[in-house]
Write a protein that holds these residues in place. Structure first.
Motif, mmCIF file in Angstrom:
data_model
loop_
_atom_site.group_PDB
_atom_site.id
_atom_site.type_symbol
_atom_site.label_atom_id
_atom_site.label_comp_id
_atom_site.label_asym_id
_atom_site.label_seq_id
_atom_site.Cartn_x
_atom_site.Cartn_y
_atom_site.Cartn_z
ATOM 1 N N HIS A 174 0.819 -1.210 0.000
ATOM 2 C CA HIS A 174 0.000 0.000 0.000
ATOM 3 C C HIS A 174 0.860 1.271 0.000
ATOM 4 O O HIS A 174 0.492 2.270 -0.614
ATOM 5 N N ALA A 175 2.010 1.235 0.663
ATOM 6 C CA ALA A 175 2.908 2.388 0.635
ATOM 7 C C ALA A 175 3.446 2.598 -0.774
ATOM 8 O O ALA A 175 3.556 3.739 -1.245
ATOM 9 N N PHE A 176 3.773 1.526 -1.467
ATOM 10 C CA PHE A 176 4.266 1.618 -2.843
ATOM 11 C C PHE A 176 3.200 2.219 -3.752
ATOM 12 O O PHE A 176 3.488 3.095 -4.575
ATOM 13 N N ARG A 177 1.934 1.786 -3.594
ATOM 14 C CA ARG A 177 0.837 2.352 -4.385
ATOM 15 C C ARG A 177 0.628 3.835 -4.058
ATOM 16 O O ARG A 177 0.340 4.642 -4.937
ATOM 17 N N ALA A 178 0.761 4.183 -2.776
ATOM 18 C CA ALA A 178 0.584 5.572 -2.370
ATOM 19 C C ALA A 178 1.677 6.455 -2.968
ATOM 20 O O ALA A 178 1.418 7.583 -3.380
ATOM 21 N N VAL A 179 2.907 5.953 -3.039
ATOM 22 C CA VAL A 179 3.999 6.725 -3.629
ATOM 23 C C VAL A 179 3.704 7.002 -5.100
ATOM 24 O O VAL A 179 3.909 8.112 -5.590
ATOM 25 N N HIS A 180 3.194 6.000 -5.812
ATOM 26 C CA HIS A 180 2.839 6.213 -7.223
ATOM 27 C C HIS A 180 1.711 7.234 -7.355
ATOM 28 O O HIS A 180 1.743 8.089 -8.242
ATOM 29 N N SER A 181 0.723 7.166 -6.496
ATOM 30 C CA SER A 181 -0.394 8.101 -6.542
ATOM 31 C C SER A 181 0.084 9.529 -6.262
ATOM 32 O O SER A 181 -0.309 10.475 -6.944
ATOM 33 N N VAL A 182 0.942 9.687 -5.258
ATOM 34 C CA VAL A 182 1.468 11.012 -4.925
ATOM 35 C C VAL A 182 2.341 11.531 -6.067
ATOM 36 O O VAL A 182 2.300 12.720 -6.400
ATOM 37 N N ALA A 183 3.102 10.661 -6.686
ATOM 38 C CA ALA A 183 3.949 11.077 -7.808
ATOM 39 C C ALA A 183 3.090 11.549 -8.981
ATOM 40 O O ALA A 183 3.413 12.554 -9.629
ATOM 41 N N ASP A 184 2.002 10.828 -9.263
ATOM 42 C CA ASP A 184 1.101 11.250 -10.343
ATOM 43 C C ASP A 184 0.462 12.601 -10.028
ATOM 44 O O ASP A 184 0.323 13.460 -10.903
#
Length: 150
Positions: free
Chosen positions: A27-37
């Motif tokens: 979930h942290a990895f997915r959140a990093v991608h979302s924040v990057a987008d």
């Protein structure tokens, strides 16, 4: 508790700890991608804000340095547009209410019932010409119809 029970409890605890860490990591990895987008989208808007906007009145003097008649003319044009919007809004409102007045919604879905919702009944009735409307209260209208007020 026997010694092998403690081993089972320890293994279950460590398994739950590892599974929890894996879950949190995914979930942290997915959140990093979302924040990057999101950061990329924000960067696009910030870059667009940095670009100069071509304006046709860049050579025009500020309003406070121009004659008062120029400001008055601009104000009158703006007020004309405001009034046009108000009139358009009023006409749309009147048209919608006339449709609702023609198609009264019954209080119940039973077609045999003639009762209507109290809000759909007019509290006041208007009579007279369109230039001079006179409003009669419900009691006055009922008295004219032979209905006695309580």
């Amino acid at each position: 508790m026997p010694w092998w029970g403690w081993i089972i409890v320890t293994v279950v605890m460590l398994t739950a700890l590892v599974v929890g860490c894996v879950y949190a990591g995914i979930h942290a990895f997915r959140a990093v991608h979302s924040v990057a987008d999101t950061g990329t989208e924000i960067r696009k808007y910030l870059d667009a804000m940095q670009e100069p906007v071509p304006s046709s009145n860049s050579n025009q003097a500020p309003l406070f340095t121009q004659p008062l008649s120029t400001a008055a003319h601009r104000y009158s044009l703006a007020q004309t547009q405001v009034e046009c919007r108000k009139i358009t809004r009023h006409n749309r409102h009147a048209q919608r209410w006339s449709v609702w007045k023609r198609n009264r919604v019954p209080f119940t879905s039973d077609p045999n019932c003639e009762a209507t919702h109290p809000c759909s009944q007019p509290a006041l009735q208007t009579i007279g010409s369109s230039s001079a409307n006179h409003v009669l209260s419900t009691d006055a209208v009922n008295a004219g119809n032979g209905v006695k007020a309580n």
